[in-house]
Scaffold this active site. Structure first.
Site, PDB file in Angstrom:
ATOM      1  N   GLU A  54       6.788  -5.336   1.290  1.00 33.28           N
ATOM      2  CA  GLU A  54       6.490  -3.923   0.015  1.00 33.28           C
ATOM      3  C   GLU A  54       5.010  -3.288   0.224  1.00 33.28           C
ATOM      4  O   GLU A  54       4.260  -3.299   0.950  1.00 33.28           O
ATOM      5  CB  GLU A  54       6.835  -4.756  -1.587  1.00 33.28           C
ATOM      6  CG  GLU A  54       6.164  -3.623  -2.326  1.00 33.28           C
ATOM      7  CD  GLU A  54       7.654  -2.669  -2.350  1.00 33.28           C
ATOM      8  OE1 GLU A  54       7.720  -1.675  -1.862  1.00 33.28           O
ATOM      9  OE2 GLU A  54       8.273  -2.462  -3.800  1.00 33.28           O
ATOM     10  N   ASP A  55       5.586  -1.682   0.361  1.00 32.91           N
ATOM     11  CA  ASP A  55       3.916  -0.947   0.239  1.00 32.91           C
ATOM     12  C   ASP A  55       3.250  -1.414  -0.848  1.00 32.91           C
ATOM     13  O   ASP A  55       2.240  -1.576  -0.142  1.00 32.91           O
ATOM     14  CB  ASP A  55       4.468  -0.119   0.410  1.00 32.91           C
ATOM     15  CG  ASP A  55       5.452   1.115  -0.736  1.00 32.91           C
ATOM     16  OD1 ASP A  55       6.249  -0.283  -1.997  1.00 32.91           O
ATOM     17  OD2 ASP A  55       5.594   1.965  -0.977  1.00 32.91           O
ATOM     18  N   ASP A  99       3.254  -3.037  -8.195  1.00 33.90           N
ATOM     19  CA  ASP A  99       2.016  -1.980  -9.238  1.00 33.90           C
ATOM     20  C   ASP A  99       2.162  -2.866 -10.188  1.00 33.90           C
ATOM     21  O   ASP A  99       1.744  -3.797 -10.810  1.00 33.90           O
ATOM     22  CB  ASP A  99       2.518  -0.413  -9.138  1.00 33.90           C
ATOM     23  CG  ASP A  99       1.743   0.060  -9.988  1.00 33.90           C
ATOM     24  OD1 ASP A  99       0.456   0.079 -10.579  1.00 33.90           O
ATOM     25  OD2 ASP A  99       2.122   1.394 -10.503  1.00 33.90           O
ATOM     26  N   GLY A 122       5.134  -4.338 -10.770  1.00 36.17           N
ATOM     27  CA  GLY A 122       5.010  -5.773 -10.363  1.00 36.17           C
ATOM     28  C   GLY A 122       6.694  -6.042 -10.951  1.00 36.17           C
ATOM     29  O   GLY A 122       7.654  -6.889 -10.305  1.00 36.17           O
ATOM     30  N   THR A 160       9.430  -4.171  -9.710  1.00 38.12           N
ATOM     31  CA  THR A 160      10.729  -3.392  -8.475  1.00 38.12           C
ATOM     32  C   THR A 160      10.247  -5.908  -7.762  1.00 38.12           C
ATOM     33  O   THR A 160      11.843  -6.056  -7.940  1.00 38.12           O
ATOM     34  CB  THR A 160      10.030  -2.863  -7.592  1.00 38.12           C
ATOM     35  OG1 THR A 160       9.603  -1.809  -8.696  1.00 38.12           O
ATOM     36  CG2 THR A 160      10.549  -2.474  -6.180  1.00 38.12           C
ATOM     37  N   LEU A 161       9.144  -5.757  -7.539  1.00 33.99           N
ATOM     38  CA  LEU A 161       9.947  -6.667  -6.356  1.00 33.99           C
ATOM     39  C   LEU A 161      10.007  -8.075  -7.211  1.00 33.99           C
ATOM     40  O   LEU A 161      10.755  -9.104  -6.686  1.00 33.99           O
ATOM     41  CB  LEU A 161       8.583  -7.476  -6.189  1.00 33.99           C
ATOM     42  CG  LEU A 161       7.948  -7.152  -4.691  1.00 33.99           C
ATOM     43  CD1 LEU A 161       6.445  -7.218  -4.672  1.00 33.99           C
ATOM     44  CD2 LEU A 161       8.489  -7.045  -3.671  1.00 33.99           C
ATOM     45  N   LYS A 209      -1.845  -3.270  -6.527  1.00 30.66           N
ATOM     46  CA  LYS A 209      -2.223  -2.616  -7.573  1.00 30.66           C
ATOM     47  C   LYS A 209      -2.558  -3.596  -8.782  1.00 30.66           C
ATOM     48  O   LYS A 209      -1.422  -4.161  -9.227  1.00 30.66           O
ATOM     49  CB  LYS A 209      -1.493  -1.579  -7.188  1.00 30.66           C
ATOM     50  CG  LYS A 209      -2.313  -0.526  -7.291  1.00 30.66           C
ATOM     51  CD  LYS A 209      -2.394   1.135  -7.478  1.00 30.66           C
ATOM     52  CE  LYS A 209      -0.782   1.289  -8.023  1.00 30.66           C
ATOM     53  NZ  LYS A 209      -0.536   3.128  -7.624  1.00 30.66           N
ATOM     54  N   PHE A 246      -4.070   6.614  -8.075  1.00 27.05           N
ATOM     55  CA  PHE A 246      -2.134   6.574  -6.604  1.00 27.05           C
ATOM     56  C   PHE A 246      -2.583   7.294  -5.220  1.00 27.05           C
ATOM     57  O   PHE A 246      -2.953   7.716  -4.786  1.00 27.05           O
ATOM     58  CB  PHE A 246      -1.448   8.003  -7.703  1.00 27.05           C
ATOM     59  CG  PHE A 246       0.181   8.008  -7.030  1.00 27.05           C
ATOM     60  CD1 PHE A 246       0.378   7.031  -8.471  1.00 27.05           C
ATOM     61  CD2 PHE A 246       0.382   8.466  -5.814  1.00 27.05           C
ATOM     62  CE1 PHE A 246       2.315   6.692  -7.441  1.00 27.05           C
ATOM     63  CE2 PHE A 246       1.728   8.616  -5.622  1.00 27.05           C
ATOM     64  CZ  PHE A 246       2.263   7.612  -6.692  1.00 27.05           C
ATOM     65  N   ASP A 285       4.246   7.294  -0.077  1.00 26.45           N
ATOM     66  CA  ASP A 285       5.117   8.722  -0.500  1.00 26.45           C
ATOM     67  C   ASP A 285       4.716   9.038  -2.196  1.00 26.45           C
ATOM     68  O   ASP A 285       4.440   8.598  -3.070  1.00 26.45           O
ATOM     69  CB  ASP A 285       6.389   9.810  -0.605  1.00 26.45           C
ATOM     70  CG  ASP A 285       7.141   8.773  -1.782  1.00 26.45           C
ATOM     71  OD1 ASP A 285       7.218   7.460  -1.863  1.00 26.45           O
ATOM     72  OD2 ASP A 285       8.182   9.974  -2.284  1.00 26.45           O
ATOM     73  N   ARG A 307       3.922  11.286   3.981  1.00 24.92           N
ATOM     74  CA  ARG A 307       4.345   9.450   4.672  1.00 24.92           C
ATOM     75  C   ARG A 307       4.185   9.625   5.946  1.00 24.92           C
ATOM     76  O   ARG A 307       3.787   8.315   6.460  1.00 24.92           O
ATOM     77  CB  ARG A 307       6.276   9.273   4.595  1.00 24.92           C
ATOM     78  CG  ARG A 307       7.118   9.326   2.949  1.00 24.92           C
ATOM     79  CD  ARG A 307       7.980   8.135   3.783  1.00 24.92           C
ATOM     80  NE  ARG A 307       8.823   8.423   2.633  1.00 24.92           N
ATOM     81  CZ  ARG A 307       8.716   7.834   1.294  1.00 24.92           C
ATOM     82  NH1 ARG A 307       8.573   7.244   0.953  1.00 24.92           N
ATOM     83  NH2 ARG A 307       9.611   7.934  -0.100  1.00 24.92           N
TER      84      ARG A 307
HETATM   85  P1  IMP Z   1       6.472  -1.523  -9.795  1.00 25.05           P
HETATM   86  O1  IMP Z   1       7.769  -1.653  -9.920  1.00 25.05           O
HETATM   87  O2  IMP Z   1       5.612  -0.663 -10.737  1.00 25.05           O
HETATM   88  O3  IMP Z   1       5.599  -2.147  -8.946  1.00 25.05           O
HETATM   89  O4  IMP Z   1       6.614  -0.022  -8.236  1.00 25.05           O
HETATM   90  C1  IMP Z   1       6.349  -0.563  -7.473  1.00 25.05           C
HETATM   91  C2  IMP Z   1       6.551   0.390  -6.114  1.00 25.05           C
HETATM   92  O5  IMP Z   1       6.177   1.392  -6.981  1.00 25.05           O
HETATM   93  C3  IMP Z   1       6.408   0.580  -4.815  1.00 25.05           C
HETATM   94  O6  IMP Z   1       7.224   0.423  -4.126  1.00 25.05           O
HETATM   95  C4  IMP Z   1       5.967   2.069  -4.273  1.00 25.05           C
HETATM   96  O7  IMP Z   1       6.956   2.571  -4.336  1.00 25.05           O
HETATM   97  C5  IMP Z   1       5.625   2.900  -5.558  1.00 25.05           C
HETATM   98  N1  IMP Z   1       4.282   3.201  -6.269  1.00 25.05           N
HETATM   99  C6  IMP Z   1       3.623   1.818  -6.643  1.00 25.05           C
HETATM  100  N2  IMP Z   1       2.743   2.319  -6.793  1.00 25.05           N
HETATM  101  C7  IMP Z   1       2.002   3.926  -5.980  1.00 25.05           C
HETATM  102  C8  IMP Z   1       1.295   4.475  -5.246  1.00 25.05           C
HETATM  103  O8  IMP Z   1      -0.132   4.348  -5.835  1.00 25.05           O
HETATM  104  N3  IMP Z   1       1.729   4.918  -4.755  1.00 25.05           N
HETATM  105  C9  IMP Z   1       3.490   5.536  -4.226  1.00 25.05           C
HETATM  106  N4  IMP Z   1       4.052   4.928  -4.328  1.00 25.05           N
HETATM  107  C10 IMP Z   1       3.486   4.055  -5.587  1.00 25.05           C
HETATM  108 MG    MG Z   2       8.903   1.137  -3.420  1.00 21.97          MG
END
Ligand code: IMP
Ligand code: MG
Length: 176
Positions: free
Chosen positions: A94-95, A98, A100, A102-103, A126, A147, A154, A160
């Site tokens: 994963e990139d 944030d 958490g 999504t993961l 993050k 960010f 992106d 990107r």
């Molecule tokens: P989460 O569900 O909040 O953990 O979001 C994770 C997803 O949000 C990552 O896979 C990124 O695609 C996107 N994301 C979170 N922070 C950033 C950022 O600083 N820049 C770009 N994409 C972000």
């Molecule tokens: Mg992502």
């Protein structure tokens, strides 16, 4: 405005370190790398070039962000895996972690398919806005907030192609 946070060189060093730790955890075993599109395509392709284990690669895409800077906390799978991961060692690439959210959903989805093991490899952790308890097993960089874009990551599909990881700084007079 973009401000460089991690250079190409910093990234290359971190990626090598991550690859070594992954190799150490799975001596000689096969690994299935799951690249979460689109943000981790560059990271995954660099990472697997340093891995000497027998490896497979598959791609998954979920949408959660749209074009905004905040997670909506709900994800939909827009491209699913093609590989059967049952009984396999899986490393999710994963990139950014944030909130958490999504993961956490992705890991639960993958867990249901009964892999032998699941690890999470994230380029950036993050920590400031974490909403659920989830930790990466292999982390490239840790930042508090902000960010970031570049190296595959992106903002509204832009940046990107930037080879460094940069932080977007809001201009105080934006919109005036
Ligand atoms: P989460 O569900 O909040 O953990 O979001 C994770 C997803 O949000 C990552 O896979 C990124 O695609 C996107 N994301 C979170 N922070 C950033 C950022 O600083 N820049 C770009 N994409 C972000
Ligand atoms: Mg992502």
């Amino acid at each position: 405005m973009l401000k460089k946070l991690f250079s190409k060189k910093d990234i290359a060093t971190a990626v090598k370190r991550l690859a070594l730790s992954i190799e150490k955890d799975f001596p000689g075993e096969e690994i299935v790398f799951i690249c979460l599109l689109k943000g981790s395509f560059m990271f995954t392709s660099d990472l697997i070039r340093h891995i000497r284990n027998p490896s497979r690669i598959d791609f998954m895409r979920v949408s959660s962000y749209g074009n905004t800077m905040h997670s909506k906390g709900k994800i939909t799978v827009t491209k699913d895996l093609e590989e059967d991961i049952k009984g396999k060692n899986v490393v999710i690439v994963e990139d950014i972690i944030d909130s958490g959210l999504t993961l956490k959903s992705i890991r639960a989805m993958i867990q249901k398919r009964k892999p032998k093991s699941i690890k999470i490899c994230a380029l950036i952790d993050k920590r400031a806005r974490r909403k659920v308890k989830i930790e990466g097993d292999y982390i490239g960089f840790t930042i508090d907030d902000g960010f970031v874009v570049g190296y595959g990551i992106d903002y509204a599909e832009q940046y990107r192609n930037c080879p460094d990881i940069c932080i977007i700084e809001k201009r105080h007079n934006a919109g005036k």
